[in-house]
Design an enzyme around this catalytic site. Structure first.
Site, short mmCIF file in Angstrom:
data_model
loop_
_atom_site.label_atom_id
_atom_site.label_comp_id
_atom_site.label_asym_id
_atom_site.label_seq_id
_atom_site.Cartn_x
_atom_site.Cartn_y
_atom_site.Cartn_z
N GLU A 110 0.66 -1.22 -0.13
CA GLU A 110 0.12 0.01 0.07
C GLU A 110 0.88 1.07 0.02
O GLU A 110 1.97 1.33 0.45
CB GLU A 110 -0.95 -0.01 1.44
CG GLU A 110 -1.95 -1.03 1.08
CD GLU A 110 -2.84 -0.95 2.26
OE1 GLU A 110 -4.13 -1.39 2.05
OE2 GLU A 110 -2.36 -0.98 3.51
N CYS A 123 3.18 8.65 1.19
CA CYS A 123 3.83 7.71 2.19
C CYS A 123 4.12 6.41 1.31
O CYS A 123 2.99 5.94 0.67
CB CYS A 123 2.89 7.41 3.39
SG CYS A 123 3.42 6.20 4.70
N CYS A 130 6.68 -6.63 7.01
CA CYS A 130 7.96 -5.98 8.01
C CYS A 130 8.61 -7.13 8.69
O CYS A 130 7.61 -7.72 9.11
CB CYS A 130 7.53 -4.77 8.47
SG CYS A 130 9.00 -4.00 9.35
N CYS A 134 7.06 -5.08 15.47
CA CYS A 134 6.63 -4.24 16.63
C CYS A 134 4.92 -4.52 17.00
O CYS A 134 4.11 -4.54 16.05
CB CYS A 134 6.60 -2.64 16.26
SG CYS A 134 8.23 -2.17 15.83
N CYS A 137 2.10 -2.42 15.63
CA CYS A 137 1.98 -2.11 14.04
C CYS A 137 1.32 -3.19 13.49
O CYS A 137 1.74 -4.38 13.54
CB CYS A 137 3.17 -1.78 13.66
SG CYS A 137 3.19 -1.29 11.97
N CYS A 367 -0.54 5.69 10.10
CA CYS A 367 0.58 5.27 10.68
C CYS A 367 0.59 3.69 11.48
O CYS A 367 -0.42 3.75 12.26
CB CYS A 367 1.35 5.91 11.58
SG CYS A 367 1.80 7.59 11.05
#
Ligand code: SAH
Length: 374
Positions: A110, A123, A130, A134, A137, A367
């Site tokens: 995205e 962004c 990833c 974390c 997230c 975010c």
């Protein structure tokens, strides 16, 4: 992709089929070689680059300075379709638009376009998924699928620029929607950019090289955000660029940061900040310290005070991000009074601080919310 176990880190992306070679993967010299391999004169590389980077003309029939017979050859050899739009979703009165892309191997990523009165920011993603895990997230919870190629990174921006040029984003009917030029790029989408180092640096070069080699964006308008991979931050400093570095700190103490940003077990808060200050020195840019405020987890006044002590008299600016909700997470954003107190404590130390808006939250485009679910 199985859900990673808590604390598990994945630095090396699984290898799969490679995305096809694309003009944006190559340096100017490599483009000339590639064009010659296709049986064309070297100067066609510059013509093609100008079409792609300056004129944003992806369709061969727009390349009127190139003979028709050469167009097809060059398009097939150097401008393969790398990604297609699965869907666009907008919010904030169309000032925010998230795009879900499908890559050549079916992998989804995205990107998000955001229009402000004075600028358009995009962004972008540097990896599919990833590996940094974390827990707050959404991307981190999905694990790492693969690295994006340089051109897959660059194409996200090229597509954003084309949308603006075609009037699909960046202007409203009244003509009062604000800036219409894409000037800012943040590596804050999916992925840890410094874990895909070479391709991310090459992408930054393509974004910032002057035409016809690249888009000619200012390095100052580009932000690389990292969990704090210290050796890679040092390497970035050696590149002598003036891109902004953002460090996702989220806690001033190792004990808590070990749980919020698991890579902290490798490089501690003090090491990350030392690397950041060295980067600030070399690049001449203030460091942006990212801090997602999580209710009753990292938002205590004493932590704000500790953060202030760590940052005062350094070239830093704190970006507080009210936690955006993610699926399955028990955490929520801080109470307004705790947020205010956090800001106050930082200001007592003279540390500049802003609270980031929650752009894109209602379309899961803010975010930490990018999960690229089909
Ligand atoms: N991997 C890089 C790039 C991602 S940037 C990095 O971590 O810096 C995305 C930013 O949003 C990071 O600062 C990240 O910590 C933050 N973030 C992640 N999840 C979030 C959430 N649920 N709410 C608010 N911010 C979040």
């Amino acid at each position: 992709m199985p859900k990673p176990i808590p604390g598990e880190l994945t630095f090396v992306a699984p290898r799969g089929a490679k995305p096809p070679r694309h003009l944006a993967d190559l340096t100017a010299a490599e483009r000339r070689e590639a064009v010659v391999e296709l049986g064309e004169k070297p100067f066609r590389a510059d013509q093609l680059s100008r079409q792609y980077f300056s004129r944003l003309a992806a369709a061969p029939d727009e390349w009127t300075d190139i003979p028709a017979a050469s167009r097809t050859k060059l398009a097939e050899g150097l401008l393969p379709e790398l990604m297609s739009v699965v869907r666009n979703v907008s919010c904030d009165d169309d000032a925010t638009r998230k795009t879900l892309w499908k890559l050549f191997d079916g992998v989804l990523v995205e990107s998000v376009l955001m229009r402000y009165p004075d600028r358009v920011t995009m962004c972008i993603s540097s990896q599919a998924g990833c590996g940094m895990n974390c827990p707050f997230c959404a991307t981190g919870q999905a694990g790492l699928t693969r690295n994006l190629s340089t051109a897959e990174i660059v194409e996200q921006i090229a597509a954003g620029m084309r949308s603006i040029k075609n009037g699909e984003f960046g202007a409203d009917a009244s003509g009062e929607a604000g800036a219409v030029r894409l000037s800012n790029v943040v590596f804050m989408g999916m992925g840890e950019p410094l874990a895909n180092y070479k391709r991310v640096i090459a992408a930054i070069r393509r974004l910032t090289d002057p035409a016809p080699g690249g888009f000619g964006l200012s390095q100052r308008g580009i932000t690389v955000s990292t969990v704090g991979l210290v050796p890679a931050i040092n390497r970035l400093a050696d590149e002598e660029m003036s891109v902004r570095l953002a460090v996702s700190l989220h806690a001033p103490d190792d004990e808590l940061r070990d749980t919020l940003v698991p890579v902290n077990t490798r490089w501690r808060v003090a090491e990350v900040l030392d690397a950041a200050w060295a980067y600030a020195e070399r690049s001449g840019r203030r460091i942006s310290i990212e801090y997602a405020l999580i209710k009753d987890i990292n938002d205590q006044a004493w932590r704000a005070d500790l953060l202030g002590r760590l940052l005062k008299n350094h070239r830093a600016h704190v970006n507080l991000i009210p936690l955006n909700p993610t699926p399955g997470s028990k955490w929520t954003a801080s109470r307004p009074e705790d947020e205010r107190e956090f800001v106050r404590q930082l200001k007592l130390h003279g540390v500049p601080v802003t609270v980031r808006d929650t752009r894109g939250q209602e379309i899961d485009g803010a975010c930490g919310q990018l999960a690229a679910a089909g």
